[in-house]
Design an enzyme around this catalytic site. Structure first.
Site, PDB file in Angstrom:
ATOM      1  N   ASP A 118       0.857  -1.190   0.000  1.00 12.47           N
ATOM      2  CA  ASP A 118       0.000   0.000   0.000  1.00 12.47           C
ATOM      3  C   ASP A 118       0.893   1.239   0.000  1.00 12.47           C
ATOM      4  O   ASP A 118       1.734   1.402   0.885  1.00 12.47           O
ATOM      5  CB  ASP A 118      -0.885  -0.017   1.253  1.00 12.47           C
ATOM      6  CG  ASP A 118      -2.018   0.996   1.173  1.00 12.47           C
ATOM      7  OD1 ASP A 118      -1.835   2.062   0.549  1.00 12.47           O
ATOM      8  OD2 ASP A 118      -3.092   0.729   1.740  1.00 12.47           O
ATOM      9  N   LYS A 122      -0.294  10.101   0.765  1.00 15.48           N
ATOM     10  CA  LYS A 122      -0.099  11.383   1.458  1.00 15.48           C
ATOM     11  C   LYS A 122       1.166  11.346   2.319  1.00 15.48           C
ATOM     12  O   LYS A 122       1.431  10.367   3.015  1.00 15.48           O
ATOM     13  CB  LYS A 122      -1.315  11.707   2.319  1.00 15.48           C
ATOM     14  CG  LYS A 122      -2.593  11.911   1.513  1.00 15.48           C
ATOM     15  CD  LYS A 122      -3.778  12.226   2.416  1.00 15.48           C
ATOM     16  CE  LYS A 122      -5.047  12.410   1.591  1.00 15.48           C
ATOM     17  NZ  LYS A 122      -6.238  12.677   2.445  1.00 15.48           N
TER      18      LYS A 122
END
Length: 217
Positions: A118, A122
């Protein structure tokens, strides 16, 4: 067996994932516990490892995954197929890797894969990414000299970050002078890798070897 539906993203910093797992009795996990071990970090549904375990019976395979329903499903499938060299564990690798590897027989861990983790795009979520300096240091400590770490992602910034973290550790040496490997050195591709290539999109790959680190007196 119907595919289990789970959340795609799990925050590893959430309170429920802060407890480390208990150590394993390796002789109860594998029929041949002293075979070389391949560790797949973030194994998802585990199909990559399942196919590896089929074609490399002389290796043991361990998948670590933070989404528990996927681990339960993968272990059921492994049992149904009678694979005694394959096991999956539910854990947060950044909390459980050290206690897990600390009880391994020396020299057993010989291959590690971290594939399409993953990306947590951000910047403020960077600490949620799997590959952290602490994880690299733990792998440097427990991986056998001559063992390898294979990294791949379809997200360039994440691949660069992972590659740089391993390159900065003196225990690891990148095996290719090229910026990225053009081919997967392993005999099995992940589902994400196949899907990415079928779309004509790039996959960023790097392979590292664990080398002997000498300290000056």
């Amino acid at each position: 067996m119907a595919a289990v539906r789970v959340r795609q993203h799990v925050n590893p910093l959430a309170q429920r994932y802060q407890k480390a797992i208990s150590t394993l009795d390796w002789e109860k996990v594998y029929t041949q516990p002293y075979q070389p071990l391949h560790l797949d970090i973030g194994c998802a549904r585990g199909r990559f490892l399942l196919n590896m375990a089929k074609i490399e019976p002389e290796w043991n395979f361990l998948g670590l995954e933070i989404r528990e329903p996927l681990v339960v499903e993968a272990n059921h499938l492994s049992t149904d197929l009678g694979l005694t060299n394959l096991h999956y564990l539910f854990c947060n690798v950044n909390k459980s890797l050290q206690p897990l590897l600390s009880v391994l027989p020396p020299g057993i861990l010989q291959r590690v894969t971290i594939q399409f983790p993953d990306p947590w795009f951000k910047t403020r979520h960077a600490k949620r990414r799997i590959v952290q300096p602490e994880l690299v240091a733990e792998l440097a400590h427990y991986l056998a000299v001559g063992g390898v770490v294979f990294l791949q992602s379809d997200i360039e910034f994440l691949a660069i970050e992972m590659r740089n973290l391993f390159a900065e550790n003196p225990a690891f040496q990148k095996l290719s002078a090229e910026e990225w490997l053009t081919e997967n050195p392993l005999p099995v591709a992940t589902e994400r890798e196949t899907a990415t290539q079928n779309k004509g999109e790039p996959v960023y790959r790097a392979l590292f070897i664990k080398r002997e680190v000498t300290t000056s007196s």
